[in-house]
Scaffold this active site. Structure first.
Site, PDB file in Angstrom:
ATOM      1  N   ASP A  11     -19.272   4.024  21.033  1.00 25.03           N
ATOM      2  CA  ASP A  11     -18.819   4.980  22.045  1.00 25.03           C
ATOM      3  C   ASP A  11     -17.693   5.845  21.481  1.00 25.03           C
ATOM      4  OD1 ASP A  11     -18.753   6.288  24.407  1.00 25.03           O
ATOM      5  OD2 ASP A  11     -17.771   4.695  25.543  1.00 25.03           O
TER       6      ASP A  11
ATOM      7  N   CYS B 126       5.740  -8.314  55.551  1.00 24.22           N
ATOM      8  CA  CYS B 126       5.906  -8.393  57.005  1.00 24.22           C
ATOM      9  C   CYS B 126       6.734  -9.638  57.302  1.00 24.22           C
ATOM     10  CB  CYS B 126       4.534  -8.485  57.669  1.00 24.22           C
ATOM     11  SG  CYS B 126       4.589  -9.098  59.364  1.00 24.22           S
TER      12      CYS B 126
ATOM     13  N   CYS C  84       2.418 -13.072  63.115  1.00 20.81           N
ATOM     14  CA  CYS C  84       1.542 -11.968  62.693  1.00 20.81           C
ATOM     15  C   CYS C  84       0.114 -12.496  62.561  1.00 20.81           C
ATOM     16  CB  CYS C  84       2.035 -11.417  61.349  1.00 20.81           C
ATOM     17  SG  CYS C  84       0.916 -10.218  60.616  1.00 20.81           S
TER      18      CYS C  84
ATOM     19  N   CYS D  59       0.868  -6.484  63.156  1.00 19.67           N
ATOM     20  CA  CYS D  59       1.632  -7.010  64.291  1.00 19.67           C
ATOM     21  C   CYS D  59       2.801  -6.106  64.676  1.00 19.67           C
ATOM     22  CB  CYS D  59       2.135  -8.419  63.989  1.00 19.67           C
ATOM     23  SG  CYS D  59       3.460  -8.457  62.771  1.00 19.67           S
TER      24      CYS D  59
ATOM     25  N   LYS E   6     -28.895   1.695  27.375  1.00 19.73           N
ATOM     26  CA  LYS E   6     -27.498   1.795  27.818  1.00 19.73           C
ATOM     27  C   LYS E   6     -27.054   0.588  28.651  1.00 19.73           C
ATOM     28  CE  LYS E   6     -25.670   5.602  27.968  1.00 19.73           C
ATOM     29  NZ  LYS E   6     -25.452   6.992  27.603  1.00 19.73           N
TER      30      LYS E   6
ATOM     31  N   TYR F  14       0.852  -1.194   0.000  1.00 25.97           N
ATOM     32  CA  TYR F  14       0.000   0.000   0.000  1.00 25.97           C
ATOM     33  C   TYR F  14       0.892   1.250   0.000  1.00 25.97           C
ATOM     34  CZ  TYR F  14      -3.498   3.431   1.357  1.00 25.97           C
ATOM     35  OH  TYR F  14      -4.308   4.531   1.385  1.00 25.97           O
TER      36      TYR F  14
ATOM     37  N   LYS G  11     -34.343   1.684  16.684  1.00 24.79           N
ATOM     38  CA  LYS G  11     -34.981   2.712  15.860  1.00 24.79           C
ATOM     39  C   LYS G  11     -36.155   2.082  15.134  1.00 24.79           C
ATOM     40  CE  LYS G  11     -30.499   4.828  15.044  1.00 24.79           C
ATOM     41  NZ  LYS G  11     -29.327   4.820  14.157  1.00 24.79           N
TER      42      LYS G  11
ATOM     43  N   GLU H  28     -29.362  -1.832  16.740  1.00 27.45           N
ATOM     44  CA  GLU H  28     -27.948  -1.752  16.337  1.00 27.45           C
ATOM     45  C   GLU H  28     -27.080  -1.355  17.522  1.00 27.45           C
ATOM     46  OE1 GLU H  28     -29.417   1.561  13.605  1.00 27.45           O
ATOM     47  OE2 GLU H  28     -27.386   2.245  14.038  1.00 27.45           O
TER      48      GLU H  28
ATOM     49  N   TYR I 196     -24.432   5.565  10.790  1.00 26.76           N
ATOM     50  CA  TYR I 196     -25.666   5.028  11.379  1.00 26.76           C
ATOM     51  C   TYR I 196     -26.920   5.824  11.035  1.00 26.76           C
ATOM     52  CZ  TYR I 196     -24.456   8.424  15.049  1.00 26.76           C
ATOM     53  OH  TYR I 196     -24.115   9.550  15.727  1.00 26.76           O
TER      54      TYR I 196
ATOM     55  N   CYS J 119       4.634  -3.684  59.873  1.00 26.10           N
ATOM     56  CA  CYS J 119       3.351  -4.334  59.605  1.00 26.10           C
ATOM     57  C   CYS J 119       2.260  -3.656  60.429  1.00 26.10           C
ATOM     58  CB  CYS J 119       3.443  -5.813  59.959  1.00 26.10           C
ATOM     59  SG  CYS J 119       1.852  -6.649  59.854  1.00 26.10           S
TER      60      CYS J 119
ATOM     61  N   LYS K  58     -24.591   0.938  19.909  1.00 24.55           N
ATOM     62  CA  LYS K  58     -24.367   2.356  20.216  1.00 24.55           C
ATOM     63  C   LYS K  58     -22.860   2.537  20.385  1.00 24.55           C
ATOM     64  CE  LYS K  58     -25.975   6.226  22.967  1.00 24.55           C
ATOM     65  NZ  LYS K  58     -24.678   6.856  23.154  1.00 24.55           N
TER      66      LYS K  58
HETATM   67  S1  IVH Z   1     -28.799   7.682  16.112  1.00 23.11           S
HETATM   68  C1  IVH Z   1     -31.711  11.066  16.100  1.00 23.11           C
HETATM   69  N1  IVH Z   1     -27.323   5.516  16.219  1.00 23.11           N
HETATM   70  O1  IVH Z   1     -25.361   8.412  20.459  1.00 23.11           O
HETATM   71  C2  IVH Z   1     -30.834   9.937  16.431  1.00 23.11           C
HETATM   72  N2  IVH Z   1     -26.639   7.375  17.504  1.00 23.11           N
HETATM   73  O2  IVH Z   1     -27.379  10.526  22.075  1.00 23.11           O
HETATM   74  C3  IVH Z   1     -29.423  10.250  16.234  1.00 23.11           C
HETATM   75  N3  IVH Z   1     -24.560   7.031  18.744  1.00 23.11           N
HETATM   76  O3  IVH Z   1     -24.793  11.678  19.568  1.00 23.11           O
HETATM   77  C4  IVH Z   1     -28.493   9.277  16.757  1.00 23.11           C
HETATM   78  N4  IVH Z   1     -24.196   4.991  18.043  1.00 23.11           N
HETATM   79  O4  IVH Z   1     -23.109  10.020  18.751  1.00 23.11           O
HETATM   80  C5  IVH Z   1     -27.470   6.767  16.666  1.00 23.11           C
HETATM   81  N5  IVH Z   1     -26.098   3.555  16.165  1.00 23.11           N
HETATM   82  C6  IVH Z   1     -26.253   4.804  16.613  1.00 23.11           C
HETATM   83  C7  IVH Z   1     -25.340   5.398  17.487  1.00 23.11           C
HETATM   84  C8  IVH Z   1     -25.578   6.701  17.920  1.00 23.11           C
HETATM   85  C9  IVH Z   1     -23.727   5.983  18.788  1.00 23.11           C
HETATM   86  C10 IVH Z   1     -24.373   8.285  19.507  1.00 23.11           C
HETATM   87  C11 IVH Z   1     -24.405   9.511  18.661  1.00 23.11           C
HETATM   88  C12 IVH Z   1     -25.363  10.447  19.339  1.00 23.11           C
HETATM   89  C13 IVH Z   1     -25.652   9.766  20.626  1.00 23.11           C
HETATM   90  C14 IVH Z   1     -27.136   9.863  20.939  1.00 23.11           C
END
Ligand code: IVH
Length: 726
Positions: free
Chosen positions: A129, A438, A444, A423, A326, A43, A302, A125, A236, A420, A127
């Protein structure tokens, strides 16, 4: 390109175009499909070829070229980007009931506008981080990228996002004229670890977690710095899109389409019809979470029908059609109230953080080990500090770091004690060791308690009911000094213990009594000789058959024999020659040194003597009523038939190989029964080597030293002859 092209330019243009496509194809394979097609070096070679061509032909410059991913000029401040469609946040659900409530509100809102709720589907799906970004593509080209900001206005981080290789600079296939994709920028854990190693090597401050590292990297004013950070992206959702092209009707199909046009999407997702399916998804992801290459802090549900979204509507600044379910936070802030010292079984002094109780990773944490002095100073923790506490999965909670920005002026540094705390004896830190220790041993009380708990545990002699609460009292009242004392406690002593009813006292007495039957290997383990764990205890018990045989073994000779065999094998192995069996394989010099140290301590001998007195850990031949012969000798009948004689009085015998008709245990019992002793290795003090089939190196050693080698028949003959003489 209005000017006449320089000579050879169109050829160069074609080559440049080919290289750009080729490199983007590899970026896609690597970052989107997670399936690289070529090695990194290849690459790099293609990349540099393109850099050179572009430098020679500036007329073909293009901001969408893969070479532009190295970062452009630094800026003084980020510009602002107004989001045409606001970037909303999500409502949170923390438990099953919250999810049920979410589903109910969706159904109510959908029903209220006449939608057929029996058709409702959710797309579940991950979430991610990281941090939210919006990517604007015009005619399929990446033209602008922004952070979320306050949801209405974000920062223009286009130049930085251009360096993120997971973000396509040119989309594939037909796309709307204007298309705004939303997603998360993050860092994979392995990339984060590597980045932190590099930070440390340079003497720079490490990042706290992948999310902070990703956020910090994206907000660099110099894109060249961002280019050096291993950022990733997952799409997403959708922002604005021009109406010139119809997009997929369901959210799940939209994500599939993102992948088709060259954008990475999370692979873990599911279409669900009801809350039960949603909760199953949540639990499944929760279990698989640690195996993902990146951090997630929950899952998102969703409504899958995209054309329902508007109709279902919004609450405050969050849509009603989606919710974030969460996971329990894995990190939390709390106060370091103090540092206590715990004294372990072997006298090690361990600093333990006393914390203001904090809920993290699903449990309330009140303390966490700080391991040792070095760890403590590496983390630079002061009493009074606000600290980050982490508990991921089933991992024990740890104090990650201090939030030094919040350090109060009266924060105090902790100093390891020189004595210690239990003791008062001297504590020492041996050179090369991380731990303070110790020196008092069983004097002890802390070590005594731990030694008793170790002795009594299920994997050792197994005294049911002898837990911490009772051990504390037995030691504090000076009723028990050593494990052997347990067997001389009387019922009245036990009855005196606080909150121990008559019945429990009787049960405990019975449990102590029945622990006398613990096998030799368990007793050896229970003694708590340093480095002698269960496996080593098993090897020692099988080899020596008795505690005194272990302690009195000719360890220097054994070490010598081990070294000899190892040296021989090192030479023989590469030549394919016969190998010598290594005596006591697995029992290394460190373990041997610790057995010798234990054996050299008269106090330990006394404890073993008292244990014997109580009937614990006796050599098989001395067991009352020859219990071993009664249970194990059935195979040969010889053990129980022969009346004990003194035929082998004063004889030290070493056993090697498989003895026909006898287990190792039985042969040892036979020898002891007739007054002999068994040793593990051949030395000048050995009288006979008892050899069976496939004998080991002990034969060679015997021959070198002129020690007679006998068979089991000969040994039995010696015993019989002796009996006849009497
Ligand atoms: S949808 C209107 N999908 O979570 C909906 N958000 O408080 C918009 N996030 O700021 C968000 N994974 O940074 C959505 N699969 C996912 C997500 C996701 C992470 C975060 C996103 C957003 C916060 C929502």
């Amino acid at each position: 390109m209005g000017d006449p092209a320089p000579e050879g330019s169109s050829q160069a243009g074609a080559a440049i175009d080919t290289l750009r496509r080729e490199l983007e194809r590899h970026n896609h394979a690597y970052y989107v499909l997670d399936a690289p097609l070529i090695p990194d070096a290849e690459y790099d070679r293609l990349f540099h070829e393109l850099v050179a061509l572009e430098a020679a032909h500036p007329e073909w410059a293009d901001p969408a070229s893969p070479t532009q991913r190295v970062g452009g000029a630094a800026v003084g401040a980020f510009g602002q980007v107004r989001h045409v469609v606001p970037m909303l946040s999500l409502q949170n659900a923390f438990d099953d009931q919250d999810v049920v409530g979410f589903d109910r509100r969706v159904r109510e809102a959908a029903g209220a506008v006449g939608l057929d709720v029996s058709l409702l589907r959710y797309c579940a799906e991950l979430k991610f981080d990281g941090l939210a970004v919006s990517l604007l593509y015009v005619d399929g080209r990446f033209v602008q990228g922004a952070t979320r900001g306050d949801g209405q206005v974000g920062e223009d981080v286009t130049a930085n996002l251009r360096t993120v290789r997971a973000i396509a600079l040119q989309l594939k296939g037909p796309v709307p004229k204007r298309l705004e994709v939303r997603g998360e920028v993050l860092m994979f854990r392995r990339d984060f670890d590597r980045l932190n190693q590099a930070q440390a090597a340079r003497g720079d401050k490490p990042f706290v977690n992948p999310r902070n590292a990703a956020a910090g990297s994206l907000r660099q004013l110099d894109p060249a710095l961002t280019a050096q950070r291993p950022l990733r992206f997952f799409a997403y959702g959708l922002g604005e899109s021009s109406p010139d092209m119809a997009l997929p009707a369901s959210h799940a199909a939209l994500l599939d389409w993102f992948a088709e046009i060259g954008l990475p999407v999370g692979q873990t997702r599911s279409t669900c019809a009801d809350t039960e399916a949603l909760l199953n998804f949540y639990r499944g992801v929760g279990m698989a979470r640690a195996q993902l290459p990146y951090d997630i802090d929950g899952v998102v549900y969703k409504v899958d029908q995209r054309d329902w979204h508007e109709a279902i509507g919004f609450v405050a600044r969050a849509p009603r059609f989606a919710v974030a379910h969460k996971f329990a936070a894995e990190e939390a802030l709390t106060e370091l109230l103090g540092i206590d010292i715990q004294v372990g079984r072997t006298g090690v002094l361990t600093p333990v953080a006393r914390l203001r109780p904090v809920f993290v990773g699903g449990v309330t944490v009140t303390n966490a080990t700080l391991h040792n002095e070095d760890e403590l100073s590496r983390k630079d923790l002061l009493i009074g500090d606000t600290v980050v506490v982490r508990r991921a999965g089933d991992v024990i909670p740890e104090v990650v770091r201090a939030v030094t920005e919040r350090r109060p002026p009266d924060a105090r540094r902790f100093v390891m004690p020189t004595h210690c705390p239990v003791c008062g004896s001297l504590a020492v830190r041996e050179p090369g060791a991380a731990a303070w220790r110790c020196v008092a041993g069983l004097y002890c009380k802390a070590q005594r308690k731990q030694a008793l708990l170790h002795f009594a545990q299920r994997r050792a002699v197994d005294i049911d009911g002898l837990g911490e609460r009772i051990v504390d009292q037995l030691v504090d009242l000076d009723l028990v000094q050593t494990p052997a004392d347990l067997y001389f406690l009387d019922a009245t002593a036990l009855a005196r213990l606080d909150r121990l009813g008559e019945k429990s006292a009787a049960n405990l007495a019975a449990a102590i009594a029945s622990s006398r039957e613990a096998t030799l290997e368990r007793v050896l383990f229970a003694l708590g000789i340093r480095h002698v764990g269960e496996e080593i205890a098993r090897i020692l018990a099988a080899e020596f058959g008795a505690i005194d045989a272990v302690l009195d073994a000719d360890w220097p000779a054994i070490l010598e024999a081990k070294a000899l065999a190892q040296k021989h094998n090192a030479r023989a192995r590469p030549r394919g020659e016969a190998l010598m069996a290594v005596p006591l394989e697995g029992v290394g010099p460190e373990i041997i040194a610790s057995i010798q140290a234990f054996a050299a301590e008269p106090h330990n001998r006394q404890v073993i003597g008292r244990l014997w007195q109580a009937g614990v850990g006796l050599p098989p031949a001395v067991l009352p009523n020859n219990a071993l012969a009664a249970t194990e000798g059935a195979g040969t009948g010889q053990l129980s038939d022969d009346a004990p004689s003194r035929a082998l009085e004063g004889r030290t015998i070493v056993i090697t190989g498989t003895l026909p008709g006898f287990s190792r245990h039985e042969a040892e019992a036979l020898i002891r029964q007739h007054g002999g002793s068994v040793s593990g290795s051949v030395s000048g003090k050995t009288h006979f080597v008892l050899a069976g089939d496939q004998p080991g190196s002990k034969i060679t050693k015997a021959q070198q030293l002129g020690v007679p080698v006998i068979s089991i028949d000969q040994l039995q003959g010696m015993i019989r002859d002796d009996g006849q003489e009497n």
